[in-house]
Design a protein around this motif. Structure first.
Motif, PDB file in Angstrom:
ATOM      1  N   TYR A 172      46.763  10.717  38.465  1.00  0.00           N
ATOM      2  CA  TYR A 172      47.445  10.478  39.746  1.00  0.00           C
ATOM      3  C   TYR A 172      46.962   9.175  40.362  1.00  0.00           C
ATOM      4  CZ  TYR A 172      48.448  15.521  39.545  1.00  0.00           C
ATOM      5  OH  TYR A 172      48.850  16.773  39.172  1.00  0.00           O
ATOM      6  N   LEU A 173      45.639   8.950  40.292  1.00  0.00           N
ATOM      7  CA  LEU A 173      45.090   7.725  40.895  1.00  0.00           C
ATOM      8  C   LEU A 173      45.501   6.499  40.104  1.00  0.00           C
ATOM      9  CD1 LEU A 173      41.505   8.899  41.793  1.00  0.00           C
ATOM     10  CD2 LEU A 173      43.380   8.455  43.336  1.00  0.00           C
ATOM     11  N   LEU A 183      54.044  -1.262  45.935  1.00  0.00           N
ATOM     12  CA  LEU A 183      54.638  -0.234  46.786  1.00  0.00           C
ATOM     13  C   LEU A 183      55.314   0.812  45.916  1.00  0.00           C
ATOM     14  CD1 LEU A 183      54.544   0.023  49.752  1.00  0.00           C
ATOM     15  CD2 LEU A 183      56.808  -0.977  49.920  1.00  0.00           C
ATOM     16  N   MET A 184      56.011   0.332  44.881  1.00  0.00           N
ATOM     17  CA  MET A 184      56.676   1.240  43.957  1.00  0.00           C
ATOM     18  C   MET A 184      55.633   2.075  43.213  1.00  0.00           C
ATOM     19  SD  MET A 184      59.613   0.077  41.361  1.00  0.00           S
ATOM     20  CE  MET A 184      58.827  -0.331  39.829  1.00  0.00           C
ATOM     21  N   GLN A 186      52.625   2.907  44.280  1.00  0.00           N
ATOM     22  CA  GLN A 186      52.037   3.930  45.156  1.00  0.00           C
ATOM     23  C   GLN A 186      53.015   5.069  45.388  1.00  0.00           C
ATOM     24  OE1 GLN A 186      50.761   1.760  48.629  1.00  0.00           O
ATOM     25  NE2 GLN A 186      48.764   1.332  47.723  1.00  0.00           N
ATOM     26  N   GLU A 187      54.291   4.717  45.513  1.00  0.00           N
ATOM     27  CA  GLU A 187      55.291   5.766  45.693  1.00  0.00           C
ATOM     28  C   GLU A 187      55.314   6.673  44.470  1.00  0.00           C
ATOM     29  OE1 GLU A 187      59.147   4.371  47.139  1.00  0.00           O
ATOM     30  OE2 GLU A 187      60.015   5.856  45.801  1.00  0.00           O
ATOM     31  N   ALA A 188      55.195   6.067  43.275  1.00  0.00           N
ATOM     32  CA  ALA A 188      55.175   6.867  42.049  1.00  0.00           C
ATOM     33  C   ALA A 188      53.957   7.781  42.044  1.00  0.00           C
ATOM     34  CB  ALA A 188      55.158   5.953  40.825  1.00  0.00           C
ATOM     35  N   ALA A 189      52.806   7.246  42.510  1.00  0.00           N
ATOM     36  CA  ALA A 189      51.585   8.058  42.532  1.00  0.00           C
ATOM     37  C   ALA A 189      51.774   9.266  43.445  1.00  0.00           C
ATOM     38  CB  ALA A 189      50.403   7.217  43.005  1.00  0.00           C
ATOM     39  N   LEU A 190      52.365   9.036  44.631  1.00  0.00           N
ATOM     40  CA  LEU A 190      52.557  10.161  45.564  1.00  0.00           C
ATOM     41  C   LEU A 190      53.492  11.203  44.966  1.00  0.00           C
ATOM     42  CD1 LEU A 190      51.942  11.265  48.384  1.00  0.00           C
ATOM     43  CD2 LEU A 190      54.082  10.264  49.138  1.00  0.00           C
ATOM     44  N   LYS A 191      54.587  10.738  44.358  1.00  0.00           N
ATOM     45  CA  LYS A 191      55.533  11.685  43.753  1.00  0.00           C
ATOM     46  C   LYS A 191      54.857  12.485  42.645  1.00  0.00           C
ATOM     47  CE  LYS A 191      60.027   9.631  44.376  1.00  0.00           C
ATOM     48  NZ  LYS A 191      60.958   8.660  43.844  1.00  0.00           N
ATOM     49  N   ASP A 262      60.413   8.008  37.360  1.00  0.00           N
ATOM     50  CA  ASP A 262      59.805   7.267  38.463  1.00  0.00           C
ATOM     51  C   ASP A 262      58.360   6.897  38.154  1.00  0.00           C
ATOM     52  OD1 ASP A 262      62.125   7.457  39.789  1.00  0.00           O
ATOM     53  OD2 ASP A 262      61.500   9.000  41.218  1.00  0.00           O
ATOM     54  N   GLN A 265      58.118   4.253  35.408  1.00  0.00           N
ATOM     55  CA  GLN A 265      58.520   2.931  35.877  1.00  0.00           C
ATOM     56  C   GLN A 265      57.501   2.351  36.854  1.00  0.00           C
ATOM     57  OE1 GLN A 265      62.121   2.806  38.157  1.00  0.00           O
ATOM     58  NE2 GLN A 265      62.337   0.597  37.941  1.00  0.00           N
ATOM     59  N   GLY A 266      56.983   3.194  37.752  1.00  0.00           N
ATOM     60  CA  GLY A 266      56.115   2.689  38.806  1.00  0.00           C
ATOM     61  C   GLY A 266      54.694   2.406  38.354  1.00  0.00           C
ATOM     62  N   ARG A 329      62.398   2.764  32.290  1.00  0.00           N
ATOM     63  CA  ARG A 329      63.115   4.010  32.605  1.00  0.00           C
ATOM     64  C   ARG A 329      63.809   4.556  31.364  1.00  0.00           C
ATOM     65  NH1 ARG A 329      63.244   5.111  38.053  1.00  0.00           N
ATOM     66  NH2 ARG A 329      64.700   6.833  37.950  1.00  0.00           N
TER      67      ARG A 329
END
Lengths: 521, 99
Positions: A172-173, A183-184, A186-191, A262, A265-266, A329
């Motif tokens: 995850y980290l 930004l993409m 970090q968004e992937a990490a949160l998802k 996601d 890709q991220g 993707r």
């Protein structure tokens, strides 16, 4: 009441202990070595040495192992030929992944110089200028690798949950640490984190329900209580279904696949390469052991579920991959389709599948690591002439065969292996996987799998045509740059050699795989 | 007291947690939902340890607690990093990724 403490045989745990030990030394290195360049060198050497040593030790243990294997920590862990084979495969993937982690082009790697500051801030620019490096990526990667290796030995549902988290938390980290397009990232990490934690919570609830039914968490105990009980209590069936959700999520099977594109890709490309190959292999190993040891008595109930999931996974992965316009993707949806092909073998509930699955994952993992190594080499140039993010739009790959023939040829080889063209490892992998299902009479499933493979060949070949037969627009000479870092080249070389060898001369490895098709309860 | 009541309570807690993950748009609240799901499982483990007379279930609950704590560390780190760069943690924000 007292809890007996298990007697642990440390010998068979050595491959895992080497990797965990190196990760812990890596944390100390972070604390004690101040100089950034020195720290980076030490971490790289440590990570490569540890994963290489773990692979060699796994081979040695295979050579000296007498009989099928043994329980090594009460009912919690076993070491047998199946788990040793997986450990060797995972250590190889980790070694190749660490090589990608360590690669730099123009003094910059794929990771952010300082993860704690906001992307695009002055602090980040300053950190980049002063040559900071987030070298914690190496210990994190090693912890994940150790968790994956342990994952293949687990024979207890609650320990499986704990180890699932050991391998997931570092990933995850790592997903959130990309240098560019952060930004993409970090968004992937949160998802990934929210969906991964959700899936493991669902798994745990299922494991608790099964514990309620069988009064045991060990696979052997669960199998015994399933064999003894004639009625199928709803609590047992609900528990098993929830446990499967958790593992199918890690495997990236439909309908639990939504995170895959996601995150692939991220995430920084080296991390994508490592987790695409290794997480899927570890999840397949754990799923096989759970299904074949603990839940074998429920084969009649589980098979229809696996059939449905396998068909949905193959079809969705293939169909959606066709319309993708981003290389990462596209590879992500292709990985979803491959999870489906893997499930085709597992639905057979026969020993053949236990030989087919490790071989399949070895073939798939090599091609995946190689393909993402290629992706990390095709870069954009920013208007001021500096090297930018990776050029992942399909159009940017036009004419690559003319500008970097070897790179494009390697990519073509990996794509053909994904597609399962003869003389590549992917073909043999698909062949043994589908044959295991045919032998069990699952020919409708194999028919769907073959049709899906044929359809999937379309988008693999499209990329090959794009690279070799489509002329590049002239402005690409400035805007797309092919770099030549050593690490990715080594990974590509190993992956290409492995893909060809396993495709042309598969029998020695297949022979080993058949020896590995035994699980110690 | 009938131990089945605890099973029902655990199932309700689990469902509330899962609903929070699926419906709430704030990352922290969704994360709290996950913690609730884990603790529902803990309640089940302890209940069944009592029902089955298998003390291992109580020990397992401790293992789950430790894992949940580690998960909080990682989860909050990711959420804080994101809130620094985006100034909010809504899961409804326009996504960077499509398809």
């Amino acid at each position: 009441m007292s809890v007996p403490s298990p007697v642990i045989l440390w010998g068979p745990l050595v491959p895992v202990l080497i990797v965990v030990g190196a990760a812990m030394v890596g944390i100390l290195v972070e604390a004690f070595i101040r100089q950034s360049a020195m720290r980076r060198l030490v971490q790289t050497v440590l990570a490569l040495a540890a994963t290489g040593a773990a692979m060699i030790v796994a081979f040695l243990q295979w050579a000296v192992l007498k009989g099928d294997g043994a329980r090594i920590a009460g009912n919690y862990l076993v070491s047998d030929r199946q788990s040793l084979a997986w450990q060797a495969i995972l250590a190889l993937f980790a070694l190749m992944g660490m090589l990608l982690f360590s690669s730099r082009t123009q003094g910059e790697d794929a990771f952010t110089p300082l993860a704690s500051v906001a992307p695009g801030s002055t602090e980040e620019a300053l950190a980049a200028k002063r040559g900071f490096a987030q070298t914690e990526i190496f210990p994190l990667g090693l912890f994940a690798a150790a968790g994956m290796m342990l994952f293949t030995m687990v024979s207890d549902t609650i320990v499986l949950f704990v180890v699932l988290e050991i391998l997931s938390l570092p990933l995850y980290l790592l997903v959130g640490l990309a240098r560019r397009r952060r930004l993409m990232s970090q968004e992937a990490a949160l998802k990934y984190f929210l969906m991964g934690a959700f899936a493991s919570a669902i798994y745990l609830f299922g494991a608790s329900l099964v514990f309620g039914y069988s009064a045991a968490t060990s696979y052997a105990g669960i199998a015994a209580s399933i064999a003894a009980g004639l009625d199928r209590q709803p609590m047992l069936l609900a528990g098993v279904a929830l446990m499967l959700v958790g593992l199918l999520f890690k495997l990236g099977a439909v309908p639990f696949h939504a995170w895959t594109p996601d995150v692939y890709q991220g995430a920084p490309t080296p991390v994508t390469a490592f987790m695409a190959a290794a997480t899927k292999a570890a999840a397949a190993a754990a799923l096989a052991r759970l299904l074949y040891l603990a839940l074998f008595g429920l084969a009649w109930e589980i098979a229809p579920v696996l059939w449905t999931v396998a068909i949905a996974t193959m079809l969705l992965g293939t169909v959606v991959a066709i319309v993708q316009t981003d290389v990462k993707r596209m590879l992500a949806y292709s990985s979803i389709a491959h999870a489906g092909f893997l499930l085709v073998a597992l639905t057979s509930f026969r020993g053949d599948a236990l030989a087919a699955v490790p071989f399949y994952m070895l073939a798939y993992g090599l091609a995946t690591l190689g393909a993402f190594a290629v992706v990390s080499q095709v870069r954009e140039r920013t208007p001021d002439g500096a090297l930018g993010a990776e050029a992942t739009r399909l159009g940017q790959w036009a004419g690559l065969g003319r500008r970097a023939p070897w790179l494009a040829a390697a990519m073509a080889l990996f794509l053909l292996s994904f597609a399962g063209i003869p003389l590549t490892a992917g073909f043999i992998g698909k062949f043994v996987a589908f044959r295991a299902a045919i032998d069990a009479g699952a020919w409708p499933l194999v028919l769907v799998a073959v049709l899906a493979s044929a359809a999937a060949a379309f988008f693999y070949v499209r990329l090959i045509v794009l690279m070799f037969l489509t002329p590049a627009p002239p402005e690409f000479d400035e805007s797309v740059e092919v770099t030549n870092a050593t690490g990715p080249w080594l990974v590509m070389l190993v992956a290409a050699a492995g893909t060809i060898l396993l495709g042309v001369l598969p029998s020695p490895v297949l022979e080993l795989a058949h020896q590995a098709a035994i699980l110690v309860p | 007291m009938n131990p089945m009541n605890y099973v029902i309570l655990a199932t309700v807690l689990f469902s509330v947690g899962a609903t929070a993950v699926l419906l709430r748009r704030n990352a922290i609240i969704a994360f709290m939902g996950i913690e609730l799901m884990l603790n529902a499982s803990n309640l089940l483990l302890v209940t069944f340890a009592r029902v089955n007379g298998a003390i291992a279930g109580q020990v397992d609950a401790f293992a789950v607690l430790v894992v949940a704590a580690a998960e909080v560390v990682v989860g909050l780190a990711i959420i804080i990093a994101l809130s620094r760069s985006r100034q909010n943690i809504s899961l409804d924000e326009p996504s960077e990724m499509k398809g």
